[in-house]
Every structure is written in C-alpha cells, then in structure tokens.
Design an enzyme around this catalytic site. Structure first.
Site, PDB file in Angstrom:
ATOM      1  N   GLU A 182       0.695  -1.200   0.081  1.00  0.00           N
ATOM      2  CA  GLU A 182       0.118   0.145  -0.009  1.00  0.00           C
ATOM      3  C   GLU A 182       0.824   1.325   0.026  1.00  0.00           C
ATOM      4  O   GLU A 182       0.670   2.224   0.806  1.00  0.00           O
ATOM      5  CB  GLU A 182      -0.999  -0.091   1.179  1.00  0.00           C
ATOM      6  CG  GLU A 182      -1.859  -1.221   1.338  1.00  0.00           C
ATOM      7  CD  GLU A 182      -2.823  -1.165   2.377  1.00  0.00           C
ATOM      8  OE1 GLU A 182      -2.924  -0.397   3.000  1.00  0.00           O
ATOM      9  OE2 GLU A 182      -3.915  -2.058   2.112  1.00  0.00           O
ATOM     10  N   GLU A 214      -5.334  -8.701   0.184  1.00  0.00           N
ATOM     11  CA  GLU A 214      -5.994  -8.317   1.547  1.00  0.00           C
ATOM     12  C   GLU A 214      -7.567  -8.132   1.519  1.00  0.00           C
ATOM     13  O   GLU A 214      -7.758  -7.369   0.697  1.00  0.00           O
ATOM     14  CB  GLU A 214      -5.227  -6.973   2.156  1.00  0.00           C
ATOM     15  CG  GLU A 214      -3.810  -7.325   2.576  1.00  0.00           C
ATOM     16  CD  GLU A 214      -3.301  -6.045   3.348  1.00  0.00           C
ATOM     17  OE1 GLU A 214      -4.052  -5.208   3.875  1.00  0.00           O
ATOM     18  OE2 GLU A 214      -2.385  -5.668   3.354  1.00  0.00           O
TER      19      GLU A 214
END
Length: 896
Positions: free
Chosen positions: A182, A296
């Site tokens: 991320e 995720e």
C-alpha cells in the site's frame, strides 16, 4: 538422503527452463510449471518489522501456521520483510549497506518451513509504514531519502536486494517478490494524514528500479506490488485514479525496461463500497491485461449482498488469480478485529482445494486424515459425544466401515465404550486414524472440560499465559497467574451443575491458601471450601452434599512460592442440576453512560426464566434498593437525576429460591453536558432483522444493519430539558434513497430521507423541537435496508440564523435553512474547515435532482446561499452539501 537445502537447489536447477518456457494465463500465476490460483492468506508478521534479521525469528509459530494452511488446502502466504526498515536492511546514515545480519538465513529457514508444507511465500519488502510519522524522524528521514533519491535506491538494490535474490531467488518456496504494501498511503496523490508524503512518481521509479533488478538477477522471478485499492490500478471515481503500475508508467518513471510487474495485487475493505469491489466486478472489468490477486480483505457475515462464506469462490469464478484473507496473527494472538475473518478464510481455502484441486494444490495428492478427534472422550450412558474429522484427497472416506464425507461432524451415542476408526482412501493409498469414546458414571464426568475460562491476571513470561489450558484435558500444559497473592481463575460450566468434586492439579507453584467459590452469575459468589495449609500436587475436594454452581472459582489468597498460582488442570465433576436459575441483564442502559443533570434515567431488564417463575426484580443504585417490580416488563426509572456518579444493577429472585444479579453500569451525571454520540450498536434493537455488524473503520468498531423490518432505539438520551436539539446520523445506503420514521420518546414524529452515496458512509443532519424531556430517539423502518453507525445529539437553544462565529469552523457543516417552512425563498448557511470544491444540490423525496445552488471552489469559513423555489410545487425537499468525501443532507418544507 539430501538435506532440505540441497534438495531445494536440485529442484531449482531442474525447473529453471520449464518455468521460463510456460506462458502465464491472465487468471493464474505460474509457479514451478503449474498454473495456480493463489489460495491462502496473510501472515503478515508476528513481530512487526522484526521477523528477520537481528532479533528472534519465531520459526516454530510460523511452522504452526504453515501446517494449518496446508491442512486447509492453502498454497500461499504473504510475508512482510523490511516493512519500515527499522530492523533490516542495515544502514549507514541514509545508505543501505547490506540485507542485515542474519536476514538471508532467517528468510531461508522460513521458506524451508513453508515449502515443507507445500506453501509458497510472496515476500513483501516494504510498507507505507516506512513513512508513518509515529515511527519518528530517524526512520522516516532515511526512508524518504531512499524513495526520492535514485542513487540511494540503487545502493539498496546493490547491497541488500540483489544479495537476497541471488541467495533465495531459486528457492521453490518463493512465489514472488512484492515491492510495497500500500505505498499509495505515503504519496501526495493519495497520502494518509499519519504518513509523510512523496510524489507518486517516486514510488513508480522505486518499483521500476527494484523490479528490474530482481528480473535481471533471476530471470524466473516474479514481481508484484500491493495496491491499497483500484484507485491506483484503474480509472475510478477518484479524479487522480489510473493504472500507476502499467508497463508504460513504470518504464517511463525509472527507464528500466525490465522493471515491470508480472501480476497485479489489490486490497479491498468495505470502506470502498461496491464501486471498488473485486467481489462485485469481474477481473476484466478493470481493463488490466495481467493476473490480479486480491491480496488483503476481511470476511464479514455479508458483504453488500454477498454471503461472506463464498468470497474465495467469488474471486475464483470472477477470474481473479488469488485470494489472501487478512490475517493469521489476529487469530493466533487474539488481537484486532479479523480473527473470525481468518477462520472463515481457512474454511474457504479448504472448499477451493476440494472443488478446484488442480488449480490450488501444490505437491503430491495422497489421502490424509488431517484431523480426527472426539469431544468429550468420556460420557455417561445416554449422553452424546462429538466426532470431528478432516480428510484430504480422499476418493472414499469411511467411519467404522460406513461411507462418510471427507469433512464432517457427527454426534454419537454409544451404549458401550466404543472405538471409532476413520479411513481415507485414494486408489491403492489409504490413511487411518482412531479415537475412543469411554462410558463412565455421570458424576465422574469432568464438566469443566473445554469450557470457557476467565482469570484476573496472567503470568507475563514463560509462555504459560493461556487460561484455557487448565480445561484442555492435557496434563502437559499449564496456566500460571501473575506473581502476586489474591489471584483468581474461574470456569463457566455453561449450566448449573450439582457439583460433587473439584480437582486441582497443581504445578510446583501452588496455592498455600485458597478458596473454592461458586456462583450463578459471577456477581454473587459463595465460598464452599477453604484451604489454609495447602501442600500442592493434587487436591481432590469432595462435597458429601453436592453444591450448586454454574461458575466455579479458585481464589488464590497466598502463594507457596515466589511465583504465581499455576495449574495443570482444573476439573469439576457432577451432574447437571434438575433446576436451573433465571438469567438477567440490563438492556437499558446497555453500557456506562453520561447524562445531563435533571434528565430522566430509564432502567430495563432482559429476563430469561429458568426452571421457576420470577418472583421479583429489585433495582439498586449503588448498594441501595430504590424500586421493586413484581411482574413483567421489569423496568423502572429515575426522574431528575442529580449530579454525581452511581452504579446501577438489579437482582432477580425466582420460585426455586435462585437469586441472580446483573452486571452493574456506571451512570455519570454532569451539569455541562451539551452533546453526546450514541453508537448504533448500543441501541436497543427490535423487529425481525436488525442486527449488529463488526467492522473496522466505523465508530466503535461496529454498526447496526436494518434490513426490511427493524427498529433502532437509543434510550437515555439524557440531555436535560432543552427544547431544540440538533441530530446527526452517520449512515450508509447501498441502493436508492431510503425513507425512515424518526421517533421521539417512542412516538413516530417525522419522515427522514436518506440519500445514497454510492455505498459510502454519509451524514444526515436535522433539528427537532421537543416540549417535554428528551428521553428516547429511534429510527423505525419505513423503507428499511440501510446501515447506521451512530447518532450525535446536541442542544441547540437558538435559531441558526442568530448564531455568529467569526473563526474558521472545525469541520464541514450544513445549517437548517431559515426560514423553515418557507415561501418562496430561503437561506442556507454552510461552513468549510478548508478551502475545497463544494456542491449544494436540492432533491425531491423521490431522489430526483431539482436544483444546484453551489458548484465550485469556496474558501474556508462560513457561507450562505439562497434558494428561490418559485418554480417548484409545495412539499418536502432534501438539500445536500458535498465536499470531497464528506456529504451532509438536511430537509426543508416549502408551503405555497
């Protein structure tokens, strides 16, 4: 026989040309010549940023995880390496000088343990946490320099990354190298307010340089990157969205033609609604020409209309290349809010491995009985025992000769002690396991076995901090209290038992002085045995006349050693009581609350009768009884509560003489309480389908979902006797606008129109006038089908147009129009905390657009706009302000 390291090297040499020769499909990841759907989850770390390199690698725990994933048919885990750079790589100032002491050896050992269990790893190098401000400038300064300075990036590549890839790149356990977790969170384009920021171009250059180096070092290596959402991979509603990781973008940023990704990885959580959901869109929806792994996600009961138990298969059938649930350590360490997600993920990994074995299974497919157990293993005649098993790659599975499913749970009721044998067969191969259910006398059954256990304090060292070990039936595992006197541990037997015996199996740290106490409710305890000269070993406490209790406690008064109170096992023997007590809980208040002086306090009980009938309910303020109620509903109230703090509880008595007491809640009464937030999950829910849903990122970690029918009531609003109140709802509507009743003190008084925000959370503000004390507010279903996060209530004793505030507002706000009702024009005031693009639009009750009052950039501060409604008919209209991701909606009444 070869060692594991030598065997790995041979496999790598053998497969080198075959991997390079196999084309990778757009919905699979090719590894070791096999096209795989990556079926697994996230480790992601055990000891954040310290799992490799200087420190301790908890290899035995990682091996436990790999065994668990393999047992459920998983094939992949995502493992984080540097994360912040705090522990690895090694540094000299801002320059990386090496991988870090022991880093490569630790990674090799972890990869060996994974591959021994047919699990491959995706090695995630860095995370946005490298620029998390809470890490301090020592970490973030050098991390920022690493990202922005291409020379420092190259030093990292030369001194750390290439040595890792050279040493580990041919390990068959390496599925791929992941550059970032991320990274968008630390960019100027998408950055989060708790990180320092760099341009997205710096991230792209870093990805390009490092990916090129990996590919150049190992031609078979695969590289990916973990994007926080599709905002960074496709064109979405975000004005800066695009695929920042396309070949063109990356090569343009770093000039390395080999610096591209082999597959994409995206993360998804429910904040992103359905617009960015891979579970609601096929993989080809995003226009990407490479495999996409969903790296995720959490698994709720339901995800915007999709059953949470089907999310893995949803990704499989929609054409994605993998599914990795978040996160093993949450379950293993009982932390965070994703423990249930992990366990649901395991079930779904297994389901895919059975249904799509060719796409998800690594290694030879021999039949195996992975689990076969019974609980309990001792029963009385007429009782039942549970048999649970899990077999993999079995063409046929039999239990004592009868065909059964490969995974199942059944209850058996043998009349004699019986051995049960499970056989999993595939061709000429078979695997066998057996368990025995033994029959004993009813009063010799250990009623504490695998029941819930509660303690005061654990020992903080030495690994004996799991209370459940005292009821696991294993004399090789133990629990220990803190190294103090006056420590307790109690067991919930699940029902009242006529207890004939308590057995304590002490470790060397035993209790010199202790009590055995019993309770029906954990609030009222009775001591039934006292020991004042204990000698350890085994204490068998026999009651000639059985004592009744649901909860059984060992209260350790003094220790015999400098350590705590330590038990191998805590057994409770007896038979379930013929009579059972009632149960009672305060549902109003449902938690500690705060009230304004002079408010009214409501108190209500939820009562479940036992074997007898309820005779009375006595309500207490602190230790003083203030009311007794003899019939249902069991409720009472205080009027004009005085300033101070008090504890509220209730006590029930039934016809069998059982007395039970509720937990107590603290009521704090203050003179200057002007506003309060009331969580939806703390409201009283009624109707057919209102329910509480756990979710990260919402206030209090939960919200309340109203389906077709439901009522959400907030009791004890408790803001005194003011007559004008501002209400603010945080809500979510996933399709269309929804009308719901607003009830005040239990009476429906108005209709509220909640507009859709593309599945995102929005704000609805309104103002009410109440001529009596405001005790209760509620939402009653009219259209139903919406989510409520919280309700904020504040006292507003003056009209909005008379308020003046020359300062910069703290947040976006939208005032009630004035006048209201109006004809034909009205003024609307609004406030901005920052300069921003703003729109204010008017809708009718059908959600149709009527007028745009503001559409442009406005400065921070207070503003006003007028609406001339001469061209529209009388009625109720909604007006809505939108600034960035924030949306507030109010209503107004036009009367001509």
């Amino acid at each position: 026989m070869f060692s594991i390291k030598k065997r790995i090297q041979l496999i790598a040499v053998f497969t080198l040309w075959t991997v390079a020769a196999v084309a990778q499909p757009e919905n699979r990841i090719n590894h070791q010549g096999q096209d795989l759907f990556l079926n697994g989850g996230n480790i992601a770390w055990l000891d954040f940023a310290r799992d490799v390199g200087p420190g301790t690698t908890r290899l035995s725990e990682l091996r436990t995880m790999f065994e668990q994933v393999n047992a459920r048919g998983g094939n992949t885990m995502r493992f984080w390496v540097h994360i912040t750079g705090a522990n690895t790589p090694s540094w000299s100032g801002n320059t990386v000088t090496g991988p870090g002491t022991g880093t490569i050896d630790d990674m090799r050992n972890i990869l060996d343990a994974a591959w021994e269990n047919n699990v491959g790893l995706v090695l995630c190098l860095w995370s946005f946490d490298m620029l998390r401000t809470s890490n301090g400038t020592g970490i973030t300064n050098r991390a920022k320099a690493l990202l922005e300075d291409s020379t420092l990036t190259q030093r990292y590549i030369d001194n750390a990354l290439i040595p890792m890839v050279e040493a580990l790149g041919d390990h068959p356990g390496v599925i791929a190298w992941e550059i970032f977790n991320e990274p968008e969170g630390m960019t100027e384009e998408f950055g989060w307010d708790f990180t320092r920021h760099v341009p997205m171009s710096a991230i792209q250059r870093f990805v390009n340089q490092t990916a090129g180096a990996i590919h150049r070092t190992n031609a078979n290596a695969k590289v990916t990157n973990g994007s926080w959402s599709f905002h960074a991979l496709a064109e979405t509603s975000s004005p800066v969205s695009k695929n920042y990781y396309s070949d063109t973008e990356l090569i343009s940023a770093g000039k390395d033609s080999l610096g591209i990704l082999d597959f994409y990885q995206v993360h998804y959580y429910s904040w992103a609604g359905t617009e960015l959901s891979p579970f609601h869109h096929n993989a080809d929806h995003w226009g990407l020409q490479k495999p996409i792994v969903v790296g995720e996600f959490g698994i709720p009961d339901e995800l915007f209309g999709i059953d949470g138990d089907t999310l893995y298969e949803e990704l499989y059938t929609r054409g994605y290349a993998g599914a990795w649930v978040w996160q093993w350590v949450d379950w293993y360490s009982n932390r965070g809010t994703y423990a249930e997600s992990w366990l649901r993920g395991l079930d779904q990994m297994y389901a895919l491995s059975i249904k799509y074995a060719e796409d998800v299974t690594i290694g030879e497919r021999l039949p195996r009985v992975l689990e076969f157990e019974t609980f309990p293993d001792e029963i009385a005649v007429g009782d039942s025992a549970r048999l649970t098993w899990l077999a993999t790659f079995s063409e046929t599975t039999t239990l004592n000769g009868e065909m059964v499913s490969a995974i199942d749970t059944v209850w058996v009721k043998p009349e004699l002690t019986t051995e049960y044998t499970l056989i999993a067969t595939n061709g000429d191969n078979a695997d066998t396991a057996s368990v025995t259910v033994t029959l004993v006398e009813p009063n010799q059954i250990n009623r504490a076995l695998q029941k819930k256990v509660y303690i005061l304090e654990n020992e903080t060292c030495c690994g004996n901090d799991v209370p459940d070990r005292v009821v696991d039936g294993d004399l090789a595992t133990r629990w220990a209290s803190a190294w103090k006197n006056n420590q307790w541990i109690y067991i919930d037997l699940g029902e009242v038992v006529d207890i004939s015996q308590v057995i304590l199996e002490w470790e060397v740290a035993y209790g010199n002085s202790y009590n055995i106490d019993v309770s029906l409710d954990t609030n009222l305890w009775t001591t039934v045995f006292e020991e004042r000269d204990g000698d350890g070993d085994t204490d068998e406490i026999v009651f000639q006349t059985p004592v009744k209790g649901r909860y059984v406690r060992m209260f350790g008064l003094t220790r015999a050693t400098t350590f705590g109170f330590s038990l191998w096992e805590f057994e409770v023997k007896g038979v379930p009581s013929v009579t059972q007590p009632p149960a009672a809980a305060l549902v109003v208040p449902s938690a500690d609350i705060e009230l304004r002086t002079g408010s009214d306090l409501q108190v209500e009980l939820n009562v479940e009768e036992g074997s007898g009938s309820i005779q009375q309910a006595v309500f207490f303020s602190d230790d003083q009884a203030f009311d007794t109620v003899y019939t249902a509903p069991f409720a009472t109230s205080f009027e004009d509560v005085e300033t101070g703090e008090r504890s509220i509880s209730a006590r029930l008595t039934d016809s069998n003489g059982f007395i039970v007491q509720t937990d107590a809640y603290t009521i704090t009464v203050t003179e200057n309480l002007d506003e309060k937030r009331m969580e939806a999950e703390q409201a009283v829910l009624s109707g057919e389908v209102s329910r509480r849903v756990q979710q990260a990122g919402v206030s209090g970690g939960m919200f309340t979902r109203m389906d077709e029918v439901g009522v959400i009531d907030w009791k004890n609003v408790g803001l005194g006797r003011g007559n004008i109140f501002d209400l603010r709802f945080r809500y979510r509507v996933t399709s269309g606008s929804k009308r719901q009743w607003l009830s005040v003190n239990g009476i429906p008084t108005d209709t509220l129109q909640f507009l859709e925000h593309s599945g995102a959370w929005g704000i609805f503000d309104t103002t009410i006038t109440v001529t009596e004390p405001l005790i209760e507010l509620g939402i009653q279903s009219l259209d139903g089908f919406m989510d409520i996060d919280y309700l904020e209530v504040s006292i507003n004793e003056f009209s909005v147009n008379n308020e003046e505030d020359a300062g910069i507002p703290a947040r976006l706000s939208l005032a009630q129009n004035y006048p209201n009702p109006f004809n034909p024009s009205t003024s609307i005031q609004y406030s901005l905390a920052d300069a921003s693009q703003v729109s204010i639009m008017v809708f009718n009750l059908l959600g149709q657009h009527v007028a745009t009052l503001v559409n442009g950039r406005r400065t921070a501060g207070n503003h006003e706009v007028r609406w001339d409604a001469s061209a529209v008919s009388s009625g109720v209209y909604m007006y809505q302000i939108r600034s960035g991701s924030e949306v507030i909606t109010r209503k107004m009444l036009l009367i001509k």
